[in-house]
Design a protein around this motif. Structure first.
Motif, PDB file in Angstrom:
ATOM      1  N   GLU A 150       0.855  -1.348   0.067  1.00  0.00           N
ATOM      2  CA  GLU A 150      -0.055   0.190  -0.027  1.00  0.00           C
ATOM      3  C   GLU A 150       0.905   1.243  -0.059  1.00  0.00           C
ATOM      4  OE1 GLU A 150      -3.363   2.235   3.095  1.00  0.00           O
ATOM      5  OE2 GLU A 150      -2.821   0.091   3.060  1.00  0.00           O
ATOM      6  N   LEU A 151       1.676   1.249   0.857  1.00  0.00           N
ATOM      7  CA  LEU A 151       2.671   2.433   0.999  1.00  0.00           C
ATOM      8  C   LEU A 151       3.501   2.849  -0.166  1.00  0.00           C
ATOM      9  CD1 LEU A 151       3.536   2.549   4.705  1.00  0.00           C
ATOM     10  CD2 LEU A 151       1.542   3.470   3.706  1.00  0.00           C
ATOM     11  N   ASN A 152       3.986   1.753  -0.818  1.00  0.00           N
ATOM     12  CA  ASN A 152       4.897   1.825  -2.044  1.00  0.00           C
ATOM     13  C   ASN A 152       4.282   2.563  -2.938  1.00  0.00           C
ATOM     14  OD1 ASN A 152       7.269   1.188  -3.421  1.00  0.00           O
ATOM     15  ND2 ASN A 152       5.928   0.217  -4.768  1.00  0.00           N
ATOM     16  N   ASN A 153       2.811   2.651  -3.288  1.00  0.00           N
ATOM     17  CA  ASN A 153       2.169   3.471  -4.171  1.00  0.00           C
ATOM     18  C   ASN A 153       1.659   4.605  -3.663  1.00  0.00           C
ATOM     19  OD1 ASN A 153       2.223   1.450  -5.948  1.00  0.00           O
ATOM     20  ND2 ASN A 153       0.409   0.251  -4.699  1.00  0.00           N
ATOM     21  N   THR A 154       1.609   4.907  -2.128  1.00  0.00           N
ATOM     22  CA  THR A 154       0.848   6.135  -1.658  1.00  0.00           C
ATOM     23  C   THR A 154       1.795   7.064  -0.898  1.00  0.00           C
ATOM     24  OG1 THR A 154       0.203   4.816   0.244  1.00  0.00           O
ATOM     25  CG2 THR A 154      -1.303   5.065  -1.450  1.00  0.00           C
ATOM     26  N   ALA A 155       2.870   6.463  -0.381  1.00  0.00           N
ATOM     27  CA  ALA A 155       3.770   7.340   0.599  1.00  0.00           C
ATOM     28  C   ALA A 155       4.712   8.266  -0.154  1.00  0.00           C
ATOM     29  CB  ALA A 155       4.430   6.332   1.484  1.00  0.00           C
ATOM     30  N   PRO A 156       4.521   9.613   0.086  1.00  0.00           N
ATOM     31  CA  PRO A 156       5.647  10.550  -0.584  1.00  0.00           C
ATOM     32  C   PRO A 156       7.023  10.137  -0.157  1.00  0.00           C
ATOM     33  CG  PRO A 156       4.239  11.590   1.015  1.00  0.00           C
ATOM     34  CD  PRO A 156       3.623  10.227   0.999  1.00  0.00           C
ATOM     35  N   ARG A 157       7.963  10.301  -0.949  1.00  0.00           N
ATOM     36  CA  ARG A 157       9.412  10.034  -0.777  1.00  0.00           C
ATOM     37  C   ARG A 157      10.004  11.324   0.299  1.00  0.00           C
ATOM     38  NH1 ARG A 157       6.787   5.721  -2.151  1.00  0.00           N
ATOM     39  NH2 ARG A 157       7.694   4.269  -3.346  1.00  0.00           N
ATOM     40  N   ARG A 158      10.991  11.035   1.056  1.00  0.00           N
ATOM     41  CA  ARG A 158      11.784  11.999   1.701  1.00  0.00           C
ATOM     42  C   ARG A 158      13.017  11.181   2.022  1.00  0.00           C
ATOM     43  NH1 ARG A 158       7.956  14.753   0.068  1.00  0.00           N
ATOM     44  NH2 ARG A 158       6.736  16.279   1.347  1.00  0.00           N
TER      45      ARG A 158
ATOM     46  N   PRO B 296      10.862  14.741  -7.507  1.00  0.00           N
ATOM     47  CA  PRO B 296       9.305  14.366  -7.530  1.00  0.00           C
ATOM     48  C   PRO B 296       9.330  13.917  -6.134  1.00  0.00           C
ATOM     49  CG  PRO B 296      11.079  12.735  -8.318  1.00  0.00           C
ATOM     50  CD  PRO B 296      11.665  14.117  -8.312  1.00  0.00           C
ATOM     51  N   ASN B 297       8.057  13.992  -5.651  1.00  0.00           N
ATOM     52  CA  ASN B 297       7.717  13.497  -4.292  1.00  0.00           C
ATOM     53  C   ASN B 297       7.468  11.695  -4.378  1.00  0.00           C
ATOM     54  OD1 ASN B 297       7.311  15.673  -2.528  1.00  0.00           O
ATOM     55  ND2 ASN B 297       5.377  16.301  -3.367  1.00  0.00           N
ATOM     56  N   HIS B 298       7.370  11.255  -5.756  1.00  0.00           N
ATOM     57  CA  HIS B 298       7.130   9.996  -5.895  1.00  0.00           C
ATOM     58  C   HIS B 298       7.724   9.504  -7.157  1.00  0.00           C
ATOM     59  CE1 HIS B 298       5.280   5.871  -6.195  1.00  0.00           C
ATOM     60  NE2 HIS B 298       5.042   6.053  -4.855  1.00  0.00           N
ATOM     61  N   PRO B 299       8.754   8.338  -7.242  1.00  0.00           N
ATOM     62  CA  PRO B 299       9.239   8.248  -8.386  1.00  0.00           C
ATOM     63  C   PRO B 299       8.259   7.702  -9.700  1.00  0.00           C
ATOM     64  CG  PRO B 299       9.410   6.264  -6.999  1.00  0.00           C
ATOM     65  CD  PRO B 299       9.023   7.460  -6.293  1.00  0.00           C
ATOM     66  N   THR B 300       7.071   7.326  -9.526  1.00  0.00           N
ATOM     67  CA  THR B 300       6.040   6.965 -10.599  1.00  0.00           C
ATOM     68  C   THR B 300       4.739   7.559 -10.462  1.00  0.00           C
ATOM     69  OG1 THR B 300       5.273   4.866  -9.025  1.00  0.00           O
ATOM     70  CG2 THR B 300       7.328   4.667 -10.592  1.00  0.00           C
ATOM     71  N   ARG B 301       4.470   8.427  -9.594  1.00  0.00           N
ATOM     72  CA  ARG B 301       3.167   9.017  -9.543  1.00  0.00           C
ATOM     73  C   ARG B 301       3.458  10.725  -9.538  1.00  0.00           C
ATOM     74  NH1 ARG B 301      -0.725   7.188  -4.934  1.00  0.00           N
ATOM     75  NH2 ARG B 301      -1.982   8.404  -6.165  1.00  0.00           N
ATOM     76  N   PRO B 302       3.411  10.993 -10.881  1.00  0.00           N
ATOM     77  CA  PRO B 302       3.686  12.417 -10.778  1.00  0.00           C
ATOM     78  C   PRO B 302       2.344  13.260 -10.063  1.00  0.00           C
ATOM     79  CG  PRO B 302       3.173  11.483 -12.924  1.00  0.00           C
ATOM     80  CD  PRO B 302       3.390  10.489 -11.695  1.00  0.00           C
ATOM     81  N   GLU B 303       1.224  12.764  -9.971  1.00  0.00           N
ATOM     82  CA  GLU B 303       0.392  13.501  -9.580  1.00  0.00           C
ATOM     83  C   GLU B 303       0.516  13.899  -7.970  1.00  0.00           C
ATOM     84  OE1 GLU B 303      -0.968   9.229  -9.095  1.00  0.00           O
ATOM     85  OE2 GLU B 303       0.236  10.426 -10.415  1.00  0.00           O
ATOM     86  N   LEU B 304       1.396  13.380  -7.535  1.00  0.00           N
ATOM     87  CA  LEU B 304       1.843  13.657  -6.022  1.00  0.00           C
ATOM     88  C   LEU B 304       2.609  14.966  -5.949  1.00  0.00           C
ATOM     89  CD1 LEU B 304       2.396  10.076  -4.235  1.00  0.00           C
ATOM     90  CD2 LEU B 304       0.298  11.564  -4.296  1.00  0.00           C
TER      91      LEU B 304
ATOM     92  N   PRO C 141      -1.061  13.308  11.953  1.00  0.00           N
ATOM     93  CA  PRO C 141       0.004  12.394  11.591  1.00  0.00           C
ATOM     94  C   PRO C 141       0.225  12.096  10.021  1.00  0.00           C
ATOM     95  CG  PRO C 141      -1.850  11.133  12.267  1.00  0.00           C
ATOM     96  CD  PRO C 141      -2.346  12.621  12.601  1.00  0.00           C
ATOM     97  N   CYS C 142       1.296  11.709   9.654  1.00  0.00           N
ATOM     98  CA  CYS C 142       1.363  11.189   8.327  1.00  0.00           C
ATOM     99  C   CYS C 142       2.439  10.392   8.017  1.00  0.00           C
ATOM    100  CB  CYS C 142       1.758  12.683   7.586  1.00  0.00           C
ATOM    101  SG  CYS C 142       3.226  13.386   8.005  1.00  0.00           S
ATOM    102  N   THR C 143       2.763   9.671   6.824  1.00  0.00           N
ATOM    103  CA  THR C 143       3.649   8.574   6.764  1.00  0.00           C
ATOM    104  C   THR C 143       4.308   9.132   5.334  1.00  0.00           C
ATOM    105  OG1 THR C 143       1.915   7.128   7.250  1.00  0.00           O
ATOM    106  CG2 THR C 143       3.563   6.398   5.916  1.00  0.00           C
ATOM    107  N   TYR C 144       5.571   8.496   5.451  1.00  0.00           N
ATOM    108  CA  TYR C 144       6.615   8.841   4.530  1.00  0.00           C
ATOM    109  C   TYR C 144       7.626   7.534   4.225  1.00  0.00           C
ATOM    110  CZ  TYR C 144       5.844  13.663   4.902  1.00  0.00           C
ATOM    111  OH  TYR C 144       5.161  15.021   5.205  1.00  0.00           O
ATOM    112  N   GLN C 145       8.101   7.167   2.993  1.00  0.00           N
ATOM    113  CA  GLN C 145       9.192   6.293   2.680  1.00  0.00           C
ATOM    114  C   GLN C 145      10.442   6.969   2.796  1.00  0.00           C
ATOM    115  OE1 GLN C 145      11.390   4.925  -0.739  1.00  0.00           O
ATOM    116  NE2 GLN C 145       9.607   3.429  -0.755  1.00  0.00           N
TER     117      GLN C 145
END
Length: 553
Positions: free
Chosen positions: A333-341, A366-374, A512-516
């Motif tokens: 789930e998080l691989n698709n939704t969590a923004p990267r930091r 980018p905030n996510h390598p495969t989801r430019p909408e983020l 709260p929030c979640t990141y990779q």
């Protein structure tokens, strides 16, 4: 989005019952005892009972089994309701309590006495256990078993009025002390407890046992399918006996499925309480234990837990579920939704000596390598940086894809750097790494140069201090539930706290929030303490060396 349960043996039974008109509707219940917080085993039961009600357009009741005032706590009731709602389920109508049926249950007990099917036993607990016999030896009748019906009515009334000491009398079913099933050897139906009840206060001094109250409560609520775990298989005999011998119109039926066993974990509420009492864990919501509250505090989502319950399925086969299956559900789930930091958990200082002092370069990443909408974020590149201490070695090694004295490395989203010298303290510990950067390598790969990898970094000036809580398995053995001395197998490094830095692209007002954290894992920021961001590690990356192309040149 809640997924529908796959077909299992229980759903096949229900489908058949509807098809043959045994029932024209479906009604289940979730009946937790409020003596602790819910865990993953309860999540499995919640998904099953509420899921069946949803899939068959039926109803699922929430009924608290509050028949033991010594264990029932309002705080547990509140936490259970909160967990069910957080998982995305809604119970039918009002919240129900077994204590609401105390008067009815008492009348049914009188009915059994009047049918000469129950009696007041004045043996103490030790004698009752002795008279019950063993698996190989039959039991023997209590000397009080043949009291007259009138005598039993009088004694039971005295129990109700609190005229017996606790443990000096109980009401037992009169079944068969020679039964091959231990549970059918005159099971206890009522016992004396003088502890005030959370809701009924001091109205009662006698309380029904689970075996007596559960089946009757199911009948009162018109439950069609009463679903329990396999350890209650023998209890079905007393369940059916009580329903059969009372004047009850609606007849529910009990079905059993395997309980959840999770490797390296404890799910017993009694044992979890021991861990709390011994201060091995902080509380019921400690992120190292598989309570729903603990998993939520760690950063697990409701959907990941539901997906886990969906994957393990409903069977009669007992087995131990691998911890990796639970972790894979949240990773997916998080691989698709969590923004990267980027975060540095073991910081060491790097100084780029040929980068202009006080200059700040803005890098759009980018905030996510495969989801430019983020979207994107801005990284600030400065002369002084932090990298992870594990990303530098004084020794060259072609298999070490990091920075060394003679091996260049690329900083993630930035430039290639090369070590010029290092500085150590009096204990021979490296405190500064002095490097040069190649300003022609931003977004470009130079030809004919071997670059040994990509490492993450944060600006010394533009970063936040943070505390990282790294969670490992709480136990050193796969099945601690089977060990009487399970405390001997505690992993003393189940919690490791690290102090480091996180890039400043964290919204402190959006918690709260979640990141990779790139190359580190998935983390959940729950709070800020003493101006430090507190991050709980949810889980590691599948492959730290290949996740998100972090090491692509």
């Amino acid at each position: 989005m809640i997924k529908k349960n796959k077909n299992n043996f229980i759903k096949k039974i229900i489908t058949h019952d509807l098809k043959t008109k045994k029932f024209t509707y479906i009604k289940t219940r979730f009946p937790p005892e409020p003596n602790g917080y819910l865990h993953l085993g309860h999540a499995k039961a919640i998904c099953l009972n509420f899921g069946i009600a949803r899939d068959y357009q039926g109803h699922c009741n929430l009924r608290f089994d509050d028949t033991n005032p010594d264990k029932t706590k309002i705080k547990y009731i509140k936490s259970i309701k909160s967990d069910i709602q957080w998982l995305g389920f809604k119970w039918n109508g009002k919240t129900r309590y077994t204590s609401e049926y105390f008067e009815i249950l008492y009348e049914y007990a009188i009915q059994l006495i009047n049918k000469n099917l129950a009696y007041v036993d004045l043996l103490d607990k030790t004698k009752i256990r002795e008279y019950r016999g063993t698996l190989t030896l039959p039991g023997k009748n209590s000397p009080y078993r043949n009291h007259t019906i009138q005598k039993n009515i009088i004694l039971f009334e005295k129990m109700k009025k609190g005229q017996f000491k606790s443990g000096s009398a109980c009401l037992r079913a009169k079944i068969d002390m020679n039964s091959n099933s231990m549970i059918m050897r005159d099971p206890v139906l009522y016992r004396i407890i003088f502890t005030p009840h959370e809701t009924s206060k001091n109205s009662w001094y006698i309380y029904p046992t689970y075996d007596f109250s559960h089946c009757i409560s199911d009948a009162i609520e018109n439950i069609t399918h009463s679903l329990c775990t396999l350890e209650f298989s023998d209890n079905r005999k007393i369940y059916d006996w009580i329903i059969k011998n009372l004047n009850i119109k609606h007849v529910p039926h009990q079905y059993e499925y395997s309980r959840l066993h999770l490797e390296y974990s404890i799910l017993s509420k009694r044992k979890l309480q021991i861990l709390i009492n011994n201060k091995i864990i902080e509380n019921w919501d400690d992120p190292r234990i598989p309570t729903i509250s603990g998993l939520r505090k760690r950063g697990y989502t409701a959907q990941s837990i539901i997906n886990f319950c969906e994957k393990i399925g409903i069977t009669k086969q007992e087995n131990i579920i691998e911890l990796s299956l639970l972790e894979s559900c949240i990773r997916q789930e998080l691989n698709n939704t969590a923004p990267r930091r980027m975060a540095v958990l073991n910081p060491i200082k790097v100084v780029i000596i040929n980068f202009p002092i006080n200059h700040v370069e803005k890098l759009i990443v980018p905030n996510h390598p495969t989801r430019p909408e983020l979207g994107t974020r801005t990284l600030l590149f400065t002369q002084e940086l932090y990298i992870d201490r594990n990303d530098f070695s004084e020794k060259d090694n072609p298999n070490y894809k990091r920075l060394t004295l003679h091996q260049e490395v690329r900083l993630r989203y930035a430039y290639i750097i090369k070590v010029q010298k290092i500085e150590k303290d009096s204990n021979d510990n490296i405190i500064n790494i002095f490097c040069t950067y190649d300003n022609s390598t931003l977004g470009k790969q130079p030809k004919n140069r071997i670059i040994n990898g990509v490492i993450h970094w944060v600006s010394l000036t533009y970063s936040y201090t943070a505390e990282f809580r790294i969670y490992n398995k709480l136990f050193n053995i796969k099945n601690p539930e089977n060990e009487k001395k399970f405390l001997n197998y505690i992993n003393t490094t189940s919690l490791i706290i690290k102090k480091g830095f996180i890039e400043s692209n964290i919204n402190k007002n959006n918690l709260p929030c979640t990141y990779q954290f790139e190359r580190e894992g998935y983390f959940y920021i729950e709070s800020i303490k003493d101006n430090n961001l507190i991050f709980n590690q949810i889980t590691t990356l599948k492959d730290k060396n290949k996740n998100d192309h972090n090491h692509k040149k």
